[in-house]
Write a protein that holds these residues in place. Structure first.
Motif, short mmCIF file in Angstrom:
data_model
loop_
_atom_site.label_atom_id
_atom_site.label_comp_id
_atom_site.label_asym_id
_atom_site.label_seq_id
_atom_site.Cartn_x
_atom_site.Cartn_y
_atom_site.Cartn_z
N ASN A 193 -12.93 -34.00 23.24
CA ASN A 193 -12.90 -35.14 23.96
C ASN A 193 -11.70 -34.92 24.32
O ASN A 193 -10.72 -33.71 24.59
N GLU A 204 -12.22 -38.88 30.16
CA GLU A 204 -12.68 -40.42 29.21
C GLU A 204 -14.28 -40.01 30.03
O GLU A 204 -15.49 -39.94 29.14
N GLN A 209 -21.77 -38.08 25.46
CA GLN A 209 -22.56 -39.06 24.96
C GLN A 209 -22.81 -39.07 24.74
O GLN A 209 -24.08 -39.06 24.25
N PHE A 268 -16.43 -37.20 28.78
CA PHE A 268 -16.83 -37.09 27.19
C PHE A 268 -17.45 -38.15 27.31
O PHE A 268 -18.57 -37.79 26.47
N ARG A 285 -7.58 -44.73 23.54
CA ARG A 285 -8.41 -44.88 24.65
C ARG A 285 -8.33 -45.75 25.27
O ARG A 285 -7.74 -46.99 25.65
#
Length: 141
Positions: free
Chosen positions: A120, A53, A60, A56, A40
């Protein structure tokens, strides 16, 4: 693109064109260090991973903010290549010469293009790494 996706529009998140001379680092800009990109926030990751990134992360946050609504998000990815007017499914190399279709409900789509459900950014990057490894293996030493 990410915000439109979060508003419910079917969106091609990483459908971008990189145009330039051979050797001008277009691939590196888009992919970066893809093998190291499974970590990440790698400093060497490209635009594709950064956008994924962000997407996602937004999903979240949206789930947390609206947890009472029990929202369900479905993300699918597909990879295709258009070369010499032929559409190739990169997730299913045995499929070739796929056709672009238009439907009043679906909109514009590629018929029989394989889609993989992902949850993800890492899932998407893993699919991309698998595609890259398949092509490197096919080229041989």
């Amino acid at each position: 693109m990410v915000e439109n996706c979060m508003e419910g529009y079917n969106n091609c998140i990483t459908c971008m064109f990189a145009y330039g001379k051979t050797g001008s680092r277009k691939t590196h800009t888009m992919l970066g260090d893809i093998e190291g990109g499974t970590r990440r926030h790698s400093v060497n990751c490209g635009m594709t991973q950064r956008i994924l990134e962000h997407l996602f992360s937004r999903i979240q946050k949206e789930k947390e903010v609206r947890r009472d609504e029990k929202l369900k998000f479905t993300c699918k990815c597909s990879f295709l290549e258009i070369y010499n007017e032929q559409i190739l499914d990169l997730l299913d190399p045995s499929s070739n010469n796929l056709q672009i279709r238009e439907d009043s409900k679906k909109g514009v789509y590629v018929e029989n293009l394989k889609e993989v459900e992902v949850s993800n950014a890492r899932d998407v990057i893993q699919q991309l790494i698998q595609i890259c490894n398949t092509f490197i293996f096919a080229l041989g030493p």
